[in-house]
Design a protein around this motif. Structure first.
Motif, PDB file in Angstrom:
ATOM      1  N   ARG A 155      -4.398  -3.803  10.756  1.00 47.79           N
ATOM      2  CA  ARG A 155      -3.487  -4.828  11.303  1.00 47.79           C
ATOM      3  C   ARG A 155      -2.894  -5.668  10.186  1.00 47.79           C
ATOM      4  O   ARG A 155      -1.705  -5.988  10.189  1.00 47.79           O
ATOM      5  CB  ARG A 155      -4.230  -5.730  12.287  1.00 47.79           C
ATOM      6  N   GLN A 156      -3.734  -6.046   9.232  1.00 54.07           N
ATOM      7  CA  GLN A 156      -3.276  -6.889   8.138  1.00 54.07           C
ATOM      8  C   GLN A 156      -2.228  -6.178   7.293  1.00 54.07           C
ATOM      9  O   GLN A 156      -1.200  -6.756   6.938  1.00 54.07           O
ATOM     10  CB  GLN A 156      -4.466  -7.295   7.247  1.00 54.07           C
ATOM     11  N   HIS A 157      -2.486  -4.908   7.001  1.00 54.43           N
ATOM     12  CA  HIS A 157      -1.511  -4.124   6.231  1.00 54.43           C
ATOM     13  C   HIS A 157      -0.175  -4.048   6.972  1.00 54.43           C
ATOM     14  O   HIS A 157       0.894  -4.198   6.359  1.00 54.43           O
ATOM     15  CB  HIS A 157      -2.030  -2.701   6.008  1.00 54.43           C
ATOM     16  N   MET A 158      -0.232  -3.808   8.263  1.00 54.09           N
ATOM     17  CA  MET A 158       0.994  -3.671   9.048  1.00 54.09           C
ATOM     18  C   MET A 158       1.743  -4.995   9.146  1.00 54.09           C
ATOM     19  O   MET A 158       2.971  -5.046   9.027  1.00 54.09           O
ATOM     20  CB  MET A 158       0.667  -3.148  10.451  1.00 54.09           C
ATOM     21  N   GLN A 159       1.021  -6.087   9.341  1.00 55.72           N
ATOM     22  CA  GLN A 159       1.658  -7.395   9.460  1.00 55.72           C
ATOM     23  C   GLN A 159       2.262  -7.839   8.131  1.00 55.72           C
ATOM     24  O   GLN A 159       3.312  -8.473   8.095  1.00 55.72           O
ATOM     25  CB  GLN A 159       0.654  -8.426   9.961  1.00 55.72           C
TER      26      GLN A 159
END
Length: 309
Positions: A155-159
């Motif tokens: 999620r962090q990578h995508m955000q």
């Protein structure tokens, strides 16, 4: 029992393909993963408690294995690598339509390429299709706690990579209509008005089709290139058909015989075209129809330009 098994599988086929495509970024590989899932299901002598959970786990594991081997090929790929264009996502869920559309975009799939195969699979199952962590853990062969950590990292990578797309689909489509009208008319000024200041024009030919030598950046440069390049294509009877591709506005270009030349996808955000991605590699276009000889079309284009001087 055999007929019931077939019907059960066919009912879930759209979901299985959609999972596999998001993990793999390839229509052909996703279809192969779904077919292999059926073969394993057909050979199985026991009936699972949840056919959906079982088949989703099987197609996920197959896709992870395929992705791991594909990573090596993509490292050796000539030029930029883009996913195979998808005209229609077969799986629909009104309750998660925004997540489904966002997750299948070219931009999102390219972000997913940054994740490890396990992170990618966990993200797809959990964030896109809302599987419980118990089913996610069973699918990827990790504990629920480990899957929660994988999901947080993914999620962090995508955000961090990119903001979400504008939600107003109608406004995106109106902008795309104006873009393709300007393209067809060779209207450089009209094109420039629709482009973000730092817009990028990128092509994926994989060394198997004519493509840009490098990424073109900036509204003025991109508008001038597109506005001057397309009218000569009209003279040799190249046509285009506006289509939604990977949930974003785009078009499929064809030669005079109706064979597919390329697929162009517009990445639209904040009422501007942020990126224009062209998929020209013939290996990625076969599922759209018979594929044109792009080198021959390019040669004809050169001859047409010389004659027009």
């Amino acid at each position: 029992m055999g007929v019931d098994k077939v019907e059960e599988f066919e009912e879930l086929r759209p979901l299985l393909f959609s999972i596999a495509y998001r993990i793999l970024g390839s229509v052909g590989e996703a279809e192969d993963a779904v077919q292999e899932t059926w073969l394993r299901f057909d050979r199985s002598t026991t009936r699972p408690e949840s056919t959906k959970a079982y088949l989703s786990a099987v197609v996920t594991r197959i896709s992870i294995d395929v992705l791991r081997s594909a990573r090596v090929r993509r490292e050796e790929y000539v030029g930029p690598w883009f996913p195979e264009p998808l005209l229609e996502d077969p799986y629909q869920d009104p309750g998660r339509s925004a997540e489904l559309a966002d997750s299948v975009s070219m931009a999102a799939l390219l972000l997913l390429e940054r994740l490890s195969p396990l992170e990618r699979a966990v993200f797809v199952l959990r964030e896109v299709f809302a599987f419980g962590f118990d089913d996610v853990a069973a699918a990827v062969g990790r504990s629920e706690a480990a899957c929660r950590q994988l999901a947080v990292r993914a999620r962090q990578h995508m955000q961090d990579g990119r903001p979400r797309f504008a939600a107003d689909r109608q406004r995106r489509q109106e902008l795309a209509t104006r873009f393709f009208d300007a393209l067809q008319n060779g209207d450089v000024g009209g094109l420039q008005d629709l482009l973000a200041a730092d817009v990028q024009l990128v092509g994926d030919g994989g060394g198997k089709a004519p493509q840009l030598a490098r990424t073109v950046v900036g509204a003025e440069k991109v508008a001038r290139l597109l506005g001057t390049a397309f009218p000569p294509l009209l003279r040799i009877e190249v046509t285009f058909e506006p289509r939604e591709i990977n949930g974003q506005p785009g078009a499929v270009f064809r030669d005079r015989h109706g064979k597919v030349l390329n697929a162009l996808v517009l990445d639209v955000l904040d009422d501007k075209v942020q990126a224009i991605r062209g998929v020209l590699n013939p290996d990625k276009l076969g599922h759209l129809g018979p594929v044109a000889d792009a080198w021959a079309v390019n040669q004809e284009l050169r001859q047409s330009r010389r004659q027009a001087r």
